[in-house]
Scaffold this motif. Structure first.
Motif, PDB file in Angstrom:
ATOM      1  N   ILE A 133       0.705  -1.338   0.184  1.00 18.32           N
ATOM      2  CA  ILE A 133      -0.361  -0.229   0.166  1.00 18.32           C
ATOM      3  C   ILE A 133       0.889   1.383   0.106  1.00 18.32           C
ATOM      4  O   ILE A 133       1.263   1.484   0.809  1.00 18.32           O
ATOM      5  CB  ILE A 133      -1.066  -0.160   1.129  1.00 18.32           C
ATOM      6  N   CYS A 134       0.571   1.921  -1.214  1.00 17.74           N
ATOM      7  CA  CYS A 134       2.168   2.422  -1.106  1.00 17.74           C
ATOM      8  C   CYS A 134       1.333   3.821  -2.400  1.00 17.74           C
ATOM      9  O   CYS A 134       0.887   3.322  -3.287  1.00 17.74           O
ATOM     10  CB  CYS A 134       3.239   2.841  -1.464  1.00 17.74           C
ATOM     11  N   ASP A 135       1.977   4.718  -2.551  1.00 12.37           N
ATOM     12  CA  ASP A 135       1.765   6.231  -3.655  1.00 12.37           C
ATOM     13  C   ASP A 135       2.547   6.534  -4.554  1.00 12.37           C
ATOM     14  O   ASP A 135       2.853   7.015  -4.700  1.00 12.37           O
ATOM     15  CB  ASP A 135       0.716   7.257  -2.741  1.00 12.37           C
ATOM     16  N   GLU A 136       3.554   4.616  -4.926  1.00 11.08           N
ATOM     17  CA  GLU A 136       4.420   5.390  -5.720  1.00 11.08           C
ATOM     18  C   GLU A 136       4.095   4.364  -7.012  1.00 11.08           C
ATOM     19  O   GLU A 136       3.827   3.345  -6.398  1.00 11.08           O
ATOM     20  CB  GLU A 136       5.815   5.009  -4.710  1.00 11.08           C
ATOM     21  N   GLY A 137       4.472   4.740  -7.893  1.00 14.81           N
ATOM     22  CA  GLY A 137       4.988   3.676  -9.221  1.00 14.81           C
ATOM     23  C   GLY A 137       3.452   3.971 -10.138  1.00 14.81           C
ATOM     24  O   GLY A 137       2.370   5.169 -10.209  1.00 14.81           O
ATOM     25  N   LYS A 138       3.559   2.892 -11.130  1.00 13.60           N
ATOM     26  CA  LYS A 138       2.668   3.026 -12.172  1.00 13.60           C
ATOM     27  C   LYS A 138       1.002   2.056 -10.815  1.00 13.60           C
ATOM     28  O   LYS A 138       1.037   1.859 -10.015  1.00 13.60           O
ATOM     29  CB  LYS A 138       2.406   2.214 -13.027  1.00 13.60           C
ATOM     30  N   LYS A 139       0.308   2.117 -10.910  1.00 14.89           N
ATOM     31  CA  LYS A 139      -1.314   2.051 -10.513  1.00 14.89           C
ATOM     32  C   LYS A 139      -2.618   1.272 -12.134  1.00 14.89           C
ATOM     33  O   LYS A 139      -2.004   1.783 -12.931  1.00 14.89           O
ATOM     34  CB  LYS A 139      -2.046   2.658 -10.070  1.00 14.89           C
ATOM     35  N   LEU A 140      -3.417  -0.286 -11.552  1.00 14.30           N
ATOM     36  CA  LEU A 140      -3.947  -0.897 -12.184  1.00 14.30           C
ATOM     37  C   LEU A 140      -4.940  -0.262 -11.926  1.00 14.30           C
ATOM     38  O   LEU A 140      -6.049  -0.519 -11.090  1.00 14.30           O
ATOM     39  CB  LEU A 140      -3.880  -1.871 -12.923  1.00 14.30           C
ATOM     40  N   PHE A 141      -5.801   0.744 -13.538  1.00 16.27           N
ATOM     41  CA  PHE A 141      -7.461   0.782 -12.814  1.00 16.27           C
ATOM     42  C   PHE A 141      -8.179  -0.238 -13.932  1.00 16.27           C
ATOM     43  O   PHE A 141      -8.035   0.095 -14.500  1.00 16.27           O
ATOM     44  CB  PHE A 141      -7.787   2.055 -13.122  1.00 16.27           C
ATOM     45  N   VAL A 142      -9.362  -0.729 -13.088  1.00 17.09           N
ATOM     46  CA  VAL A 142      -9.898  -2.030 -13.003  1.00 17.09           C
ATOM     47  C   VAL A 142     -11.405  -1.647 -13.609  1.00 17.09           C
ATOM     48  O   VAL A 142     -11.474  -0.857 -12.648  1.00 17.09           O
ATOM     49  CB  VAL A 142      -9.965  -3.224 -13.191  1.00 17.09           C
ATOM     50  N   THR A 143     -11.845  -1.836 -14.327  1.00 20.40           N
ATOM     51  CA  THR A 143     -13.386  -1.731 -15.089  1.00 20.40           C
ATOM     52  C   THR A 143     -14.465  -3.455 -14.370  1.00 20.40           C
ATOM     53  O   THR A 143     -14.253  -4.135 -15.046  1.00 20.40           O
ATOM     54  CB  THR A 143     -13.658  -0.657 -15.735  1.00 20.40           C
ATOM     55  N   LEU A 144     -15.197  -3.124 -13.885  1.00 19.73           N
ATOM     56  CA  LEU A 144     -15.624  -4.054 -13.138  1.00 19.73           C
ATOM     57  C   LEU A 144     -17.274  -4.013 -13.289  1.00 19.73           C
ATOM     58  O   LEU A 144     -17.742  -3.337 -13.382  1.00 19.73           O
ATOM     59  CB  LEU A 144     -15.328  -4.878 -12.006  1.00 19.73           C
ATOM     60  N   GLY A 145     -18.087  -4.821 -14.046  1.00 21.69           N
ATOM     61  CA  GLY A 145     -19.074  -5.731 -13.842  1.00 21.69           C
ATOM     62  C   GLY A 145     -20.053  -6.013 -13.203  1.00 21.69           C
ATOM     63  O   GLY A 145     -19.994  -7.258 -13.007  1.00 21.69           O
ATOM     64  N   GLN A 146     -20.882  -5.515 -11.673  1.00 18.89           N
ATOM     65  CA  GLN A 146     -21.918  -6.663 -10.599  1.00 18.89           C
ATOM     66  C   GLN A 146     -22.996  -6.166 -10.638  1.00 18.89           C
ATOM     67  O   GLN A 146     -23.266  -5.245 -10.695  1.00 18.89           O
ATOM     68  CB  GLN A 146     -20.729  -6.395  -9.785  1.00 18.89           C
ATOM     69  N   PHE A 147     -23.695  -7.661 -10.461  1.00 19.63           N
ATOM     70  CA  PHE A 147     -24.900  -7.652 -10.575  1.00 19.63           C
ATOM     71  C   PHE A 147     -25.036  -7.784  -8.832  1.00 19.63           C
ATOM     72  O   PHE A 147     -24.692  -9.065  -8.229  1.00 19.63           O
ATOM     73  CB  PHE A 147     -25.052  -8.699 -11.286  1.00 19.63           C
ATOM     74  N   SER A 148     -25.764  -7.341  -8.170  1.00 11.86           N
ATOM     75  CA  SER A 148     -26.246  -7.388  -6.341  1.00 11.86           C
ATOM     76  C   SER A 148     -27.764  -7.010  -6.659  1.00 11.86           C
ATOM     77  O   SER A 148     -28.325  -6.349  -6.940  1.00 11.86           O
ATOM     78  CB  SER A 148     -24.981  -6.784  -6.061  1.00 11.86           C
TER      79      SER A 148
END
Length: 222
Positions: A133-148
């Motif tokens: 858990i840090c704020d350095e380097g690159k990040k991956l942002f994912v898009t998910l579809g969730q039925f609930s």
């Protein structure tokens, strides 16, 4: 992205002030994301990460002011009464497996808030390595579809009427002395009139005279 797995959903229910019977249901979803990273011409390397999503909804769950006590047995504990609790409704979330829709790589924003604070221990144990858990380097942002389906449940009281029973003192199946219900049914006359509509002559018999051209000799209308 190879896949996404829903690990756990944290549900919190709180009453809304000045709106009796309404509650806010806060749900936090924890996902395990699996992807592949390419470094030059080498073979792809599988990486795993944690993604979260927060959702808030307002539902009606009625209200009550009673206090509930129970003597329910608690495993590995002394068989004592459970602590007093109120009749606050219980938030329930039903979900299906998420659908992976997209992924993108972004640079760190440097804000110092990655949205992954206070991770439960049960979530950390789902990963082989420690979660960074840090704020350095690159990040991956994912898009998910969730039925609930998010709902509120509560225990309610049902009033069921009770009636006394009366046992018969003697047999009333028939006067023939036979205990066979088929023999009793054979004595019934077949209700032919129930299967056919009444005829014109039947109306004449009911009026006690002959009817001609819509009038009867007895002075009654047919």
């Amino acid at each position: 992205m190879k896949g996404a797995e829903l690990l756990w959903s944290y549900v919190d229910v709180e009453p809304i002030a000045f709106n009796k019977g309404f509650y806010t249901v806060d749900v936090k979803y924890f996902y395990k994301i699996t992807a592949e990273a390419y470094c030059g011409l080498s073979r792809p390397k599988e990486i795993c990460g944690l993604a979260t999503y927060d959702k808030r909804t307002v539902l009606f769950g009625s209200e009550g002011s009673v206090r509930i006590f129970s003597s329910q047995y608690m495993p590995k504990e002394s068989d004592l009464q459970n602590f007093e609790k109120t009749n606050l409704p219980t938030g329930v979330v039903e979900v299906v497996d998420p659908v992976a829709l997209g992924i993108k790589v972004t640079e760190s924003c440097g804000c110092g808030d990655c949205g992954l604070n206070d991770i439960p221990d049960c979530i950390c144990r789902c990963f082989e390595d420690d979660i960074v858990i840090c704020d350095e380097g690159k990040k991956l942002f994912v898009t998910l579809g969730q039925f609930s389906i998010i709902k509120l449940e509560r225990d309610i009281q049902l009033l069921m009427p009770a009636y006394d029973i009366c046992m018969p003192e003697k047999d009333c199946s028939g006067s023939g002395g036979s205990d066979d219900p088929c023999d009793l049914f054979q004595k019934f006359k077949f209700p032919v009139d129930e299967f056919f509509p009444p005829k014109y002559s039947d109306y004449i018999k009911e009026n006690g005279g002959n009817c001609q051209n819509g009038s009867c000799k007895t002075g009654k209308r047919c």
